[in-house]
Enzyme design. Structure first.
Site: not given
Ligand code: HXC
Length: 510
Positions: A169-170, A404-405
């Site tokens: 859960g949370g 870009g790398a």
């Protein structure tokens, strides 16, 4: 007075026996240690100072006023690990399934608040059925209070979450906010909604282990950083891990004396990069041969293995290492590896840990899966992380640094302090084949011409001189000298000062 001491002893005994012997036996039968046994193993002997042993829940619904166990399902306090202060909380599954009441949450918050003030890490040992169902919204409020503390402590003190039982859960969001998550194989799991809810909503049949076990989170989701075989291994390895980390953002990581010489030469590295540019090699070999005593603590080894992250030491001081791994997907950056490396770079920067980047990257991974999955946003995270980092940054390009790398991987342009290249380095907008196919498309039907054009391209770009002539690298170094050059660079950068412009906070592409 004597009566009070008798009551005190009684309460202490009740707190220590948790949910009773039969529940403790059940915990052991599952291969799990109890909350107190875990703390005992984790901290240095006889250093644990326990707080709030007498705290009890305040719930009166569902007969809860008749069921009170001192400590209320979580053991909290502080002690030392290898002599260094650490705050700890350990949920006791034998008490109401370790579920979180308002009082239980207050105990955790108190520890985190104090850790921030004292400037020391918090380690949370999670083993809980989640929000205490009988308390309703009080328990939910308690979780939110814990989340708030986790966020305020982020970047101030290291926070480590160990998942040693259920975490559902949370409840998963507290670990998710912390810096590192370590799980235990077969006895721990994390999910937002369990198998029964999944079956009702999506009609998928899945076990708890498949949905959120240690393997799932270290291989598929990348939520967890490491998985260990059992509680004992997990706790002992976390002790080792803490030795790499500073206690807070105000201090440096501990100095770890070493007899490993700074001028250790590794001639085997001269042949690490194969002649054939399409052949791979193991970047881990370089990492191990560069760091002190070959000691490298890798994180997330089974997730996005095209990038390697972890801690080592150079001349006794911790460094964060980020390295492309040519053995996996040729080392190309993709969504998962960008996110993995970006978060690590940000941790290092927040905690004053220098970053060593080892580069062999053919670019970003092409494909619809990547584009539709938002590689643009995720790749930008890594640029952002490197560009905002003000810690010392040393980079070594071993082979490819394309497109870009090249920019992303701690290039000079993103304020890399010292950027080296091996003689085998190739820095260009793209590899020779792709480049020639684009700029000499008119020659594609003439193999001889294409061969000549490729050679011309390689002579121009497939070497470290084009970038060297522009000062984008500081030197071309022999592979066998890599450790020496890194040691000298980091020593030179020890007192580096660099500040970013004032702002409330940046807006990293999430
Ligand atoms: C109160 C709980 C509890 C809970 C377990 N127990 N979870 N008590 N609140 N959330 C108690 C049980 O009643 C039992 O008490 C003891 O703990 C051990 O539980 P068992 O079910 O016997 O153990 P096991 O078979 O190992 O199963 C463990 C479990 C299961 C899978 C965790 O108990 C379970 O499903 N619990 C509920 C989980 C859940 O839905 N939690 C809420 C999640 S939502 P006795 O007296 O018999 O020993 C959430 C919201 C957070 O947490 C929101 C934040 C924003």
């Amino acid at each position: 007075m004597q009566e009070i001491i008798r009551q005190l002893d009684e309460k202490r005994a009740a707190a220590r026996s948790g949910g009773g012997q039969h529940r403790i036996d059940r915990q052991h039968l599952r291969g799990k240690l109890t909350a107190r046994e875990r703390i005992e193993l984790f901290l240095d002997a006889n250093t644990f100072e326990e707080w709030d042993m007498f705290v009890e829940h305040r719930c009166t619904e569902f007969g809860m006023d008749q069921q009170k166990i001192p400590g209320d399902g979580v053991v909290t306090g502080y002690g030392t690990v290898c002599g260094r202060l650490v705050f700890v909380y350990s949920q006791d599954f034998t008490v109401f399934g370790g579920s979180l009441s308002a009082a239980h949450a207050e105990k955790i918050c108190k520890i985190v608040d104090q850790a921030i003030k004292a400037g020391a890490p918090v380690v949370g040992l999670n083993d809980s059925g989640g929000a205490r169902i009988q308390e309703g919204v009080e328990a939910l409020a308690g979780y939110a209070e814990v989340f708030q503390r986790n966020v305020l402590a982020s970047g101030v003190i290291p926070q480590i979450s160990m998942i040693m039982g259920p975490c559902a859960g949370g409840a998963v969001y507290s670990p998710a906010i912390t810096d590192f998550i370590f799980m235990v194989e077969n006895t721990s799991y994390m999910f937002v909604t369990g198998p029964d809810v999944v079956k009702t909503v999506t009609h998928e049949e899945v076990t708890a282990e498949q949905l959120g076990g240690a393997r799932t989170h270290t291989n598929r989701s990348g939520v967890a950083d490491l998985a260990f075989d059992n509680d004992v291994e997990a706790l002992l390895m976390t002790r080792r891990f803490l030795n790499f980390l500073p206690p807070s953002n105000r201090e440096k990581a501990p100095f770890w004396p070493t007899s490993d010489p700074a001028d250790r030469k590794e001639y085997s590295l001269d042949t690490l990069v194969p002649h054939d540019p399409n052949k791979s090699y193991d970047m881990k070999e370089l990492i191990l041969k560069v760091v002190d005593e070959h000691d490298f603590f890798e994180l997330q080894p089974d997730y996005a293995a095209n990038v390697i992250i972890g801690f080592g030491r150079i001349q006794g001081s911790t460094v964060g290492i980020v390295a492309n791994q040519p053995m996996v997907q040729a080392g190309a950056l993709d969504i998962a590896s960008s996110r993995k490396a970006a978060r690590f770079v940000r941790f290092c920067d927040a905690f004053n840990i220098p970053i060593l980047t080892l580069v062999d990257v053919p670019g970003f991974l092409p494909g619809t899966a990547q584009e539709y999955g938002a590689i643009i946003k995720h790749g930008a995270k890594l640029i952002y992380a490197y560009a905002e980092a003000t810690v010392p940054k040393v980079t070594v390009i071993t082979r490819k640094a394309y497109g870009g790398a090249y920019d992303v991987m701690s290039s000079k342009h993103l304020r890399g302090d010292v950027n080296f290249a091996w003689p085998t380095a190739e820095i260009a907008v793209m590899g020779p084949k792709g480049a020639v196919e684009i700029i000499f498309r008119q020659d594609m039907n003439d193999p001889e011409k294409i061969k000549n054009r490729t050679e011309e391209y390689c002579t121009k770009f497939a070497n470290p001189f084009a970038v060297g002539s522009r000062g984008f690298i500081d030197d071309v170094i022999m592979p066998h000298n890599t450790r020496t050059r890194i040691c000298r660079s980091l020593a030179m950068l020890r007192e580096k000062k660099l500040e970013n412009p004032w702002r409330k906070h940046g807006n990293i592409p999430l």
